[in-house]
Design an enzyme around this catalytic site. Structure first.
Site, PDB file in Angstrom:
ATOM      1  N   ASP A 118       3.075  15.647  26.302  1.00  0.00           N
ATOM      2  CA  ASP A 118       4.142  14.834  26.894  1.00  0.00           C
ATOM      3  C   ASP A 118       5.128  14.258  25.870  1.00  0.00           C
ATOM      4  O   ASP A 118       6.316  14.208  26.100  1.00  0.00           O
ATOM      5  CB  ASP A 118       3.568  13.720  27.794  1.00  0.00           C
ATOM      6  CG  ASP A 118       2.679  12.722  27.060  1.00  0.00           C
ATOM      7  OD1 ASP A 118       2.390  12.904  25.858  1.00  0.00           O
ATOM      8  OD2 ASP A 118       2.257  11.737  27.713  1.00  0.00           O
ATOM      9  N   HIS A 119       4.586  13.809  24.741  1.00  0.00           N
ATOM     10  CA  HIS A 119       5.461  13.162  23.749  1.00  0.00           C
ATOM     11  C   HIS A 119       4.714  12.959  22.439  1.00  0.00           C
ATOM     12  O   HIS A 119       3.541  13.323  22.328  1.00  0.00           O
ATOM     13  CB  HIS A 119       5.994  11.820  24.269  1.00  0.00           C
ATOM     14  CG  HIS A 119       4.911  10.884  24.735  1.00  0.00           C
ATOM     15  ND1 HIS A 119       3.998  10.307  23.880  1.00  0.00           N
ATOM     16  CD2 HIS A 119       4.573  10.444  25.977  1.00  0.00           C
ATOM     17  CE1 HIS A 119       3.165   9.543  24.563  1.00  0.00           C
ATOM     18  NE2 HIS A 119       3.480   9.613  25.845  1.00  0.00           N
ATOM     19  N   THR A 159       5.819   8.753  28.848  1.00  0.00           N
ATOM     20  CA  THR A 159       5.027   9.693  29.655  1.00  0.00           C
ATOM     21  C   THR A 159       5.713  10.005  30.985  1.00  0.00           C
ATOM     22  O   THR A 159       5.739  11.151  31.430  1.00  0.00           O
ATOM     23  CB  THR A 159       3.624   9.093  29.928  1.00  0.00           C
ATOM     24  OG1 THR A 159       2.928   8.990  28.689  1.00  0.00           O
ATOM     25  CG2 THR A 159       2.826   9.959  30.876  1.00  0.00           C
ATOM     26  N   GLU A 172      -1.588  13.829  27.342  1.00  0.00           N
ATOM     27  CA  GLU A 172      -1.150  12.631  26.647  1.00  0.00           C
ATOM     28  C   GLU A 172      -1.123  12.857  25.123  1.00  0.00           C
ATOM     29  O   GLU A 172      -2.132  13.245  24.525  1.00  0.00           O
ATOM     30  CB  GLU A 172      -2.100  11.465  27.005  1.00  0.00           C
ATOM     31  CG  GLU A 172      -1.838  10.146  26.298  1.00  0.00           C
ATOM     32  CD  GLU A 172      -0.481   9.524  26.614  1.00  0.00           C
ATOM     33  OE1 GLU A 172      -0.002   9.667  27.751  1.00  0.00           O
ATOM     34  OE2 GLU A 172       0.097   8.895  25.709  1.00  0.00           O
TER      35      GLU A 172
HETATM   36  C1  GP9 Z   1      -0.675   5.501  31.623  1.00  0.00           C
HETATM   37  C2  GP9 Z   1       0.007   6.491  30.806  1.00  0.00           C
HETATM   38  C3  GP9 Z   1       0.664   5.945  29.612  1.00  0.00           C
HETATM   39  O1  GP9 Z   1      -0.644   5.675  32.989  1.00  0.00           O
HETATM   40  O2  GP9 Z   1       0.490   7.604  31.393  1.00  0.00           O
HETATM   41  O3  GP9 Z   1       1.990   6.216  29.425  1.00  0.00           O
HETATM   42  P1  GP9 Z   1       2.679   6.026  27.970  1.00  0.00           P
HETATM   43  O4  GP9 Z   1       2.330   4.645  27.481  1.00  0.00           O
HETATM   44  O5  GP9 Z   1       2.108   7.094  27.067  1.00  0.00           O
HETATM   45  O6  GP9 Z   1       4.122   6.227  28.238  1.00  0.00           O
END
Ligand code: GP9
Length: 406
Positions: free
Chosen positions: A252-253, A80, A38
Protein backbone atom coordinates in the site's frame (compact mmCIF):
# COMPACT_ATOMS: atom_id res chain seq x y z
CA UNK A 1 -19.01 25.11 -14.38
CA UNK A 2 -20.33 23.05 -17.27
CA UNK A 3 -17.53 24.01 -19.60
CA UNK A 4 -14.85 22.62 -17.32
CA UNK A 5 -16.92 19.51 -16.65
CA UNK A 6 -17.11 18.86 -20.38
CA UNK A 7 -13.39 19.49 -20.74
CA UNK A 8 -12.74 16.87 -18.07
CA UNK A 9 -15.04 14.38 -19.71
CA UNK A 10 -13.34 14.84 -23.06
CA UNK A 11 -9.94 14.45 -21.46
CA UNK A 12 -10.95 11.25 -19.67
CA UNK A 13 -12.48 9.76 -22.77
CA UNK A 14 -9.19 10.38 -24.59
CA UNK A 15 -7.11 9.04 -21.68
CA UNK A 16 -9.12 5.84 -21.61
CA UNK A 17 -8.19 4.89 -25.18
CA UNK A 18 -5.70 2.08 -25.49
CA UNK A 19 -3.62 0.91 -28.38
CA UNK A 20 -4.16 -2.81 -27.96
CA UNK A 21 -6.27 -5.57 -26.55
CA UNK A 22 -3.76 -7.67 -24.65
CA UNK A 23 -5.47 -9.63 -21.85
CA UNK A 24 -8.82 -8.09 -22.70
CA UNK A 25 -11.53 -9.93 -20.78
CA UNK A 26 -9.00 -12.53 -19.59
CA UNK A 27 -10.79 -12.45 -16.25
CA UNK A 28 -14.19 -13.36 -17.69
CA UNK A 29 -16.21 -15.15 -14.99
CA UNK A 30 -13.10 -15.64 -12.87
CA UNK A 31 -12.98 -14.59 -9.23
CA UNK A 32 -10.84 -11.64 -8.34
CA UNK A 33 -8.96 -11.79 -5.06
CA UNK A 34 -7.09 -8.57 -4.37
CA UNK A 35 -4.78 -8.36 -1.37
CA UNK A 36 -3.47 -5.00 -0.21
CA UNK A 37 -0.51 -5.54 2.08
CA UNK A 38 0.30 -3.07 4.84
CA UNK A 39 3.69 -1.36 4.43
CA UNK A 40 5.09 -3.86 1.94
CA UNK A 41 7.89 -2.12 0.03
CA UNK A 42 9.77 -3.61 -2.90
CA UNK A 43 13.24 -3.40 -1.39
CA UNK A 44 12.58 -6.49 0.77
CA UNK A 45 11.69 -8.65 -2.23
CA UNK A 46 14.35 -11.21 -3.21
CA UNK A 47 16.66 -9.86 -0.53
CA UNK A 48 18.44 -11.74 2.22
CA UNK A 49 19.52 -10.83 5.73
CA UNK A 50 22.06 -13.05 7.49
CA UNK A 51 21.64 -15.52 4.63
CA UNK A 52 17.86 -15.79 5.03
CA UNK A 53 15.27 -14.43 2.62
CA UNK A 54 13.11 -11.69 4.15
CA UNK A 55 10.07 -12.69 2.07
CA UNK A 56 10.64 -16.34 1.06
CA UNK A 57 6.97 -16.95 0.34
CA UNK A 58 6.39 -13.95 -1.87
CA UNK A 59 9.66 -14.71 -3.65
CA UNK A 60 8.40 -18.21 -4.34
CA UNK A 61 5.03 -16.96 -5.59
CA UNK A 62 6.68 -14.30 -7.74
CA UNK A 63 8.20 -17.04 -9.84
CA UNK A 64 4.73 -18.37 -10.64
CA UNK A 65 3.23 -14.94 -11.24
CA UNK A 66 3.52 -11.80 -13.26
CA UNK A 67 5.62 -9.43 -11.20
CA UNK A 68 5.62 -5.68 -11.83
CA UNK A 69 8.93 -4.47 -10.44
CA UNK A 70 8.59 -0.78 -11.29
CA UNK A 71 5.34 -0.06 -9.49
CA UNK A 72 5.22 3.04 -7.26
CA UNK A 73 2.85 3.95 -4.48
CA UNK A 74 1.04 7.26 -5.04
CA UNK A 75 -0.66 7.76 -1.69
CA UNK A 76 -1.01 11.15 0.03
CA UNK A 77 -2.66 12.20 3.31
CA UNK A 78 -5.01 9.21 3.34
CA UNK A 79 -2.17 6.70 3.38
CA UNK A 80 -3.63 3.14 3.44
CA UNK A 81 -7.06 4.42 2.47
CA UNK A 82 -5.59 6.30 -0.50
CA UNK A 83 -4.10 3.03 -1.77
CA UNK A 84 -7.55 1.45 -1.53
CA UNK A 85 -9.16 4.47 -3.16
CA UNK A 86 -6.81 4.51 -6.13
CA UNK A 87 -6.87 0.75 -6.62
CA UNK A 88 -10.66 0.65 -6.73
CA UNK A 89 -11.28 3.93 -8.60
CA UNK A 90 -8.17 5.33 -10.31
CA UNK A 91 -8.95 8.77 -8.93
CA UNK A 92 -6.26 10.79 -7.17
CA UNK A 93 -6.06 11.13 -3.40
CA UNK A 94 -7.25 14.46 -1.99
CA UNK A 95 -4.80 17.38 -2.05
CA UNK A 96 -4.93 17.35 1.75
CA UNK A 97 -6.68 15.03 4.16
CA UNK A 98 -8.14 11.71 3.07
CA UNK A 99 -10.40 11.20 0.06
CA UNK A 100 -12.16 8.44 2.03
CA UNK A 101 -13.47 11.14 4.39
CA UNK A 102 -13.73 14.18 2.17
CA UNK A 103 -15.45 12.56 -0.79
CA UNK A 104 -17.61 9.95 0.89
CA UNK A 105 -20.72 11.86 -0.25
CA UNK A 106 -19.78 11.35 -3.92
CA UNK A 107 -20.95 8.77 -6.41
CA UNK A 108 -18.30 6.43 -7.83
CA UNK A 109 -17.93 3.91 -10.62
CA UNK A 110 -15.76 1.71 -8.42
CA UNK A 111 -14.50 -1.77 -9.15
CA UNK A 112 -17.15 -3.59 -7.05
CA UNK A 113 -19.91 -1.58 -8.70
CA UNK A 114 -18.73 -2.37 -12.20
CA UNK A 115 -18.18 -6.03 -11.37
CA UNK A 116 -21.68 -6.16 -9.92
CA UNK A 117 -23.02 -5.46 -13.41
CA UNK A 118 -21.27 -8.66 -14.50
CA UNK A 119 -22.93 -10.63 -11.74
CA UNK A 120 -20.12 -10.51 -9.20
CA UNK A 121 -20.59 -10.61 -5.45
CA UNK A 122 -18.05 -8.43 -3.61
CA UNK A 123 -16.69 -8.28 -0.10
CA UNK A 124 -14.01 -6.26 1.69
CA UNK A 125 -12.04 -7.68 4.66
CA UNK A 126 -10.03 -5.80 7.24
CA UNK A 127 -9.39 -6.79 10.85
CA UNK A 128 -9.69 -3.36 12.42
CA UNK A 129 -12.34 -0.86 13.49
CA UNK A 130 -15.05 -0.47 10.87
CA UNK A 131 -15.03 3.32 11.08
CA UNK A 132 -11.29 3.74 10.69
CA UNK A 133 -10.52 5.72 7.52
CA UNK A 134 -14.30 5.91 7.11
CA UNK A 135 -14.23 2.48 5.51
CA UNK A 136 -17.74 1.53 6.58
CA UNK A 137 -19.15 4.50 4.66
CA UNK A 138 -16.82 4.26 1.67
CA UNK A 139 -17.17 0.53 1.10
CA UNK A 140 -20.92 1.05 0.73
CA UNK A 141 -20.29 3.93 -1.68
CA UNK A 142 -17.86 1.82 -3.68
CA UNK A 143 -20.48 -0.87 -3.99
CA UNK A 144 -19.11 -3.66 -1.80
CA UNK A 145 -21.93 -6.04 -0.88
CA UNK A 146 -20.37 -6.84 2.47
CA UNK A 147 -17.64 -5.52 4.77
CA UNK A 148 -16.05 -7.92 7.22
CA UNK A 149 -14.52 -5.49 9.74
CA UNK A 150 -13.35 -6.01 13.30
CA UNK A 151 -16.81 -6.97 14.57
CA UNK A 152 -17.16 -9.74 11.99
CA UNK A 153 -14.02 -11.52 13.20
CA UNK A 154 -13.26 -13.55 16.27
CA UNK A 155 -10.41 -11.48 17.75
CA UNK A 156 -8.63 -14.61 18.95
CA UNK A 157 -5.11 -13.33 18.31
CA UNK A 158 -4.04 -9.71 18.35
CA UNK A 159 -0.73 -8.25 17.26
CA UNK A 160 -0.03 -4.52 17.34
CA UNK A 161 -3.12 -2.63 16.16
CA UNK A 162 -5.53 -5.53 16.01
CA UNK A 163 -6.35 -8.96 14.62
CA UNK A 164 -3.21 -10.85 13.52
CA UNK A 165 -2.74 -11.50 9.82
CA UNK A 166 -2.62 -15.23 10.55
CA UNK A 167 -6.07 -15.29 12.10
CA UNK A 168 -7.35 -12.70 9.59
CA UNK A 169 -6.46 -14.86 6.59
CA UNK A 170 -7.82 -18.04 8.15
CA UNK A 171 -11.17 -16.49 9.00
CA UNK A 172 -11.44 -14.57 5.74
CA UNK A 173 -10.79 -17.73 3.75
CA UNK A 174 -13.63 -19.50 5.51
CA UNK A 175 -15.98 -16.75 4.36
CA UNK A 176 -14.57 -16.58 0.84
CA UNK A 177 -15.14 -20.29 0.36
CA UNK A 178 -18.82 -19.79 1.09
CA UNK A 179 -19.26 -17.12 -1.60
CA UNK A 180 -21.19 -17.77 -4.75
CA UNK A 181 -18.91 -17.41 -7.78
CA UNK A 182 -17.83 -15.23 -9.39
CA UNK A 183 -16.80 -12.92 -6.60
CA UNK A 184 -14.43 -10.06 -5.85
CA UNK A 185 -12.72 -10.33 -2.46
CA UNK A 186 -10.64 -7.38 -1.31
CA UNK A 187 -8.40 -8.08 1.68
CA UNK A 188 -6.45 -5.39 3.53
CA UNK A 189 -3.81 -6.69 5.95
CA UNK A 190 -2.81 -5.05 9.21
CA UNK A 191 -0.02 -6.68 11.25
CA UNK A 192 2.99 -5.13 9.48
CA UNK A 193 1.89 -1.68 10.60
CA UNK A 194 4.19 1.07 11.86
CA UNK A 195 5.97 1.23 14.35
CA UNK A 196 6.72 -2.53 14.02
CA UNK A 197 7.28 -2.93 17.73
CA UNK A 198 5.43 -6.19 18.47
CA UNK A 199 8.69 -8.06 17.88
CA UNK A 200 7.88 -10.73 20.46
CA UNK A 201 4.90 -11.78 18.31
CA UNK A 202 6.40 -11.78 14.80
CA UNK A 203 8.27 -15.06 15.32
CA UNK A 204 11.99 -15.65 14.97
CA UNK A 205 13.88 -13.91 12.23
CA UNK A 206 17.54 -13.12 12.69
CA UNK A 207 18.31 -9.61 11.48
CA UNK A 208 21.91 -9.64 12.73
CA UNK A 209 23.23 -6.24 13.66
CA UNK A 210 19.91 -4.64 12.75
CA UNK A 211 18.49 -6.16 15.94
CA UNK A 212 16.64 -3.50 17.91
CA UNK A 213 16.66 -0.93 15.08
CA UNK A 214 13.63 0.49 13.28
CA UNK A 215 14.68 -1.29 10.06
CA UNK A 216 15.31 -4.55 11.88
CA UNK A 217 11.87 -4.44 13.46
CA UNK A 218 10.26 -3.73 10.10
CA UNK A 219 12.02 -6.72 8.55
CA UNK A 220 10.72 -8.95 11.33
CA UNK A 221 7.17 -7.75 10.88
CA UNK A 222 7.17 -8.09 7.10
CA UNK A 223 8.78 -11.54 7.42
CA UNK A 224 5.82 -12.48 9.62
CA UNK A 225 3.29 -11.14 7.11
CA UNK A 226 5.09 -12.90 4.26
CA UNK A 227 4.60 -16.19 6.10
CA UNK A 228 0.87 -15.58 6.45
CA UNK A 229 0.57 -14.55 2.80
CA UNK A 230 2.37 -17.75 1.84
CA UNK A 231 -0.03 -19.89 3.85
CA UNK A 232 -3.03 -18.10 2.38
CA UNK A 233 -1.82 -18.42 -1.21
CA UNK A 234 -0.80 -22.07 -0.72
CA UNK A 235 -4.25 -22.79 0.63
CA UNK A 236 -5.95 -21.13 -2.35
CA UNK A 237 -3.80 -23.27 -4.61
CA UNK A 238 -4.47 -26.46 -2.68
CA UNK A 239 -8.22 -26.11 -2.50
CA UNK A 240 -8.49 -25.31 -6.21
CA UNK A 241 -9.66 -21.71 -5.78
CA UNK A 242 -6.75 -20.50 -7.87
CA UNK A 243 -7.86 -22.50 -10.91
CA UNK A 244 -10.71 -20.08 -11.31
CA UNK A 245 -9.32 -16.87 -9.82
CA UNK A 246 -7.01 -14.03 -10.61
CA UNK A 247 -4.99 -12.92 -7.60
CA UNK A 248 -3.67 -9.38 -7.37
CA UNK A 249 -1.35 -8.50 -4.51
CA UNK A 250 0.36 -5.17 -3.87
CA UNK A 251 1.93 -3.05 -1.15
CA UNK A 252 0.00 0.00 0.00
CA UNK A 253 2.72 2.50 0.90
CA UNK A 254 6.12 3.09 2.48
CA UNK A 255 7.23 1.30 5.61
CA UNK A 256 10.28 3.45 6.23
CA UNK A 257 9.28 7.09 6.65
CA UNK A 258 11.46 9.88 5.42
CA UNK A 259 12.91 10.64 8.84
CA UNK A 260 14.42 7.14 8.75
CA UNK A 261 15.84 7.55 5.24
CA UNK A 262 19.40 6.99 6.46
CA UNK A 263 18.48 3.51 7.66
CA UNK A 264 16.83 2.80 4.32
CA UNK A 265 19.78 4.12 2.31
CA UNK A 266 22.29 2.14 4.30
CA UNK A 267 20.22 -1.06 4.03
CA UNK A 268 19.81 -0.85 0.25
CA UNK A 269 23.29 0.58 -0.37
CA UNK A 270 22.07 3.91 -1.70
CA UNK A 271 24.93 6.39 -1.96
CA UNK A 272 23.00 9.37 -3.28
CA UNK A 273 21.12 11.73 -1.06
CA UNK A 274 18.87 13.73 -3.36
CA UNK A 275 15.19 13.51 -4.31
CA UNK A 276 15.87 10.77 -6.77
CA UNK A 277 17.82 8.69 -4.25
CA UNK A 278 14.72 8.67 -2.06
CA UNK A 279 12.24 8.18 -4.88
CA UNK A 280 13.88 5.20 -6.51
CA UNK A 281 13.16 3.16 -3.36
CA UNK A 282 9.50 4.11 -3.11
CA UNK A 283 8.30 1.12 -5.05
CA UNK A 284 5.80 -1.44 -3.87
CA UNK A 285 5.48 -4.88 -5.45
CA UNK A 286 2.52 -5.64 -7.67
CA UNK A 287 1.96 -9.32 -8.29
CA UNK A 288 -0.68 -10.90 -10.52
CA UNK A 289 -1.29 -14.59 -10.48
CA UNK A 290 -3.26 -16.32 -13.22
CA UNK A 291 -4.73 -19.85 -13.18
CA UNK A 292 -2.17 -22.59 -13.81
CA UNK A 293 0.69 -20.11 -13.22
CA UNK A 294 0.08 -18.71 -16.73
CA UNK A 295 1.73 -15.50 -17.96
CA UNK A 296 4.43 -15.59 -15.32
CA UNK A 297 7.40 -13.32 -15.70
CA UNK A 298 8.59 -9.83 -14.88
CA UNK A 299 7.05 -6.69 -16.29
CA UNK A 300 9.17 -3.58 -15.73
CA UNK A 301 6.79 -0.98 -17.08
CA UNK A 302 6.96 2.27 -15.07
CA UNK A 303 3.66 2.34 -13.28
CA UNK A 304 1.79 3.16 -10.11
CA UNK A 305 -1.29 2.50 -8.05
CA UNK A 306 -3.51 4.62 -10.30
CA UNK A 307 -2.93 2.04 -13.04
CA UNK A 308 -4.35 -1.11 -11.47
CA UNK A 309 -8.01 -0.13 -11.85
CA UNK A 310 -7.74 0.64 -15.60
CA UNK A 311 -5.82 -2.62 -15.98
CA UNK A 312 -8.55 -4.58 -14.21
CA UNK A 313 -11.18 -2.78 -16.30
CA UNK A 314 -9.47 -4.21 -19.37
CA UNK A 315 -9.02 -7.66 -17.82
CA UNK A 316 -12.65 -7.92 -16.71
CA UNK A 317 -14.12 -5.89 -19.57
CA UNK A 318 -15.54 -3.15 -17.34
CA UNK A 319 -16.55 0.09 -18.94
CA UNK A 320 -16.04 3.50 -17.37
CA UNK A 321 -14.29 6.58 -18.70
CA UNK A 322 -13.67 7.97 -15.21
CA UNK A 323 -10.14 6.87 -14.53
CA UNK A 324 -6.87 8.78 -14.69
CA UNK A 325 -4.43 5.86 -14.69
CA UNK A 326 -3.38 3.76 -17.65
CA UNK A 327 -3.79 0.10 -18.51
CA UNK A 328 -0.51 -1.69 -17.79
CA UNK A 329 -0.83 -4.04 -20.73
CA UNK A 330 -1.91 -1.78 -23.57
CA UNK A 331 -0.58 1.73 -22.98
CA UNK A 332 3.08 2.31 -23.75
CA UNK A 333 3.05 6.02 -22.91
CA UNK A 334 3.45 6.03 -19.13
CA UNK A 335 2.69 8.88 -16.76
CA UNK A 336 2.86 8.23 -13.04
CA UNK A 337 1.73 11.36 -11.22
CA UNK A 338 2.36 11.92 -7.55
CA UNK A 339 0.14 14.11 -5.40
CA UNK A 340 2.95 16.67 -5.10
CA UNK A 341 3.03 17.24 -8.87
CA UNK A 342 6.17 15.13 -9.20
CA UNK A 343 5.86 12.58 -12.00
CA UNK A 344 7.56 9.81 -13.95
CA UNK A 345 7.38 8.71 -17.53
CA UNK A 346 9.26 5.77 -19.04
CA UNK A 347 12.60 7.46 -18.69
CA UNK A 348 12.54 10.42 -16.33
CA UNK A 349 11.53 11.39 -12.81
CA UNK A 350 10.55 15.00 -12.18
CA UNK A 351 10.67 16.24 -8.62
CA UNK A 352 8.32 19.10 -7.84
CA UNK A 353 10.32 19.99 -4.73
CA UNK A 354 13.78 20.21 -6.32
CA UNK A 355 12.24 21.20 -9.71
CA UNK A 356 14.72 18.88 -11.38
CA UNK A 357 14.47 16.03 -13.86
CA UNK A 358 16.43 12.84 -13.25
CA UNK A 359 17.22 10.01 -15.65
CA UNK A 360 15.53 6.92 -14.19
CA UNK A 361 18.42 4.65 -15.14
CA UNK A 362 21.43 6.72 -14.17
CA UNK A 363 20.01 9.20 -11.67
CA UNK A 364 21.77 11.97 -13.61
CA UNK A 365 20.01 15.28 -13.89
CA UNK A 366 18.55 16.00 -17.30
CA UNK A 367 17.53 19.30 -18.84
CA UNK A 368 13.90 20.17 -19.42
CA UNK A 369 12.68 19.69 -22.97
CA UNK A 370 9.42 20.89 -24.51
CA UNK A 371 8.08 17.36 -24.29
CA UNK A 372 8.96 17.11 -20.59
CA UNK A 373 7.46 20.50 -19.90
CA UNK A 374 4.24 19.32 -21.50
CA UNK A 375 4.22 16.25 -19.29
CA UNK A 376 4.80 18.40 -16.24
CA UNK A 377 1.72 20.42 -17.20
CA UNK A 378 -0.22 17.25 -17.95
CA UNK A 379 0.59 15.92 -14.47
CA UNK A 380 -0.81 19.06 -12.85
CA UNK A 381 -3.79 18.97 -15.16
CA UNK A 382 -4.62 15.41 -14.09
CA UNK A 383 -4.51 16.38 -10.42
CA UNK A 384 -6.65 19.44 -11.05
CA UNK A 385 -9.21 17.48 -13.09
CA UNK A 386 -9.41 14.73 -10.51
CA UNK A 387 -9.90 17.28 -7.71
CA UNK A 388 -12.59 19.11 -9.67
CA UNK A 389 -14.35 15.87 -10.55
CA UNK A 390 -14.44 14.89 -6.88
CA UNK A 391 -15.22 18.38 -5.52
CA UNK A 392 -18.28 18.61 -7.76
CA UNK A 393 -19.40 14.98 -7.65
CA UNK A 394 -19.12 14.92 -11.43
CA UNK A 395 -19.46 11.16 -11.91
CA UNK A 396 -22.98 11.49 -10.57
CA UNK A 397 -23.68 14.43 -12.85
CA UNK A 398 -22.26 12.74 -15.95
CA UNK A 399 -24.18 9.56 -15.22
CA UNK A 400 -27.47 11.45 -14.79
CA UNK A 401 -26.87 13.37 -18.05
CA UNK A 402 -26.23 10.09 -19.85
CA UNK A 403 -29.45 8.64 -18.51
CA UNK A 404 -31.34 11.73 -19.65
CA UNK A 405 -29.97 11.62 -23.16
CA UNK A 406 -30.92 7.95 -23.63
C1 GP9 B 1 -5.80 0.49 9.94
C2 GP9 B 1 -4.89 0.63 8.81
C3 GP9 B 1 -3.85 1.66 8.99
O1 GP9 B 1 -7.12 0.21 9.66
O2 GP9 B 1 -5.32 0.32 7.58
O3 GP9 B 1 -3.73 2.62 8.03
P1 GP9 B 1 -2.38 3.52 7.93
O4 GP9 B 1 -2.10 4.08 9.30
O5 GP9 B 1 -1.28 2.60 7.46
O6 GP9 B 1 -2.73 4.54 6.91
Amino acid sequence: DDEKANEIKTYLTENTKTSGSKFKNIGKDKNLIMIQVEALQSFVINKKVEGEEITPNLNRWLKKSLYFDNYYYQVAGGNTSDAEFMSNNSLYPASSGAAYYIYSGDEFNSLPKLLDKKGYYSAAFHGYKEGFWNRNAMYVKEGFDKFYGEKSFNLDEQIGLGLSDESFFKQSLEQIKSFKEPYYSFLVTLTSHFPFEATDKYGDFNVGNLEGTFMGNYLKSIHYTDKQLGMFLDQLEKDGTMDNSIIVLYGDHFAIPRNHSEELFSFVGETGNDEFAWMRHQKVPLIMHFPKDAHKGVNSVVSGQMDIFPTLCNMFDLKTPYKFGRDLFNVKDRLVVFRTGSFMDNKVFYSSSSKKYYDLKTGEEVAETDALKKKKEEALKQLDYSDTLLDHNLIKKFTENNEMSK
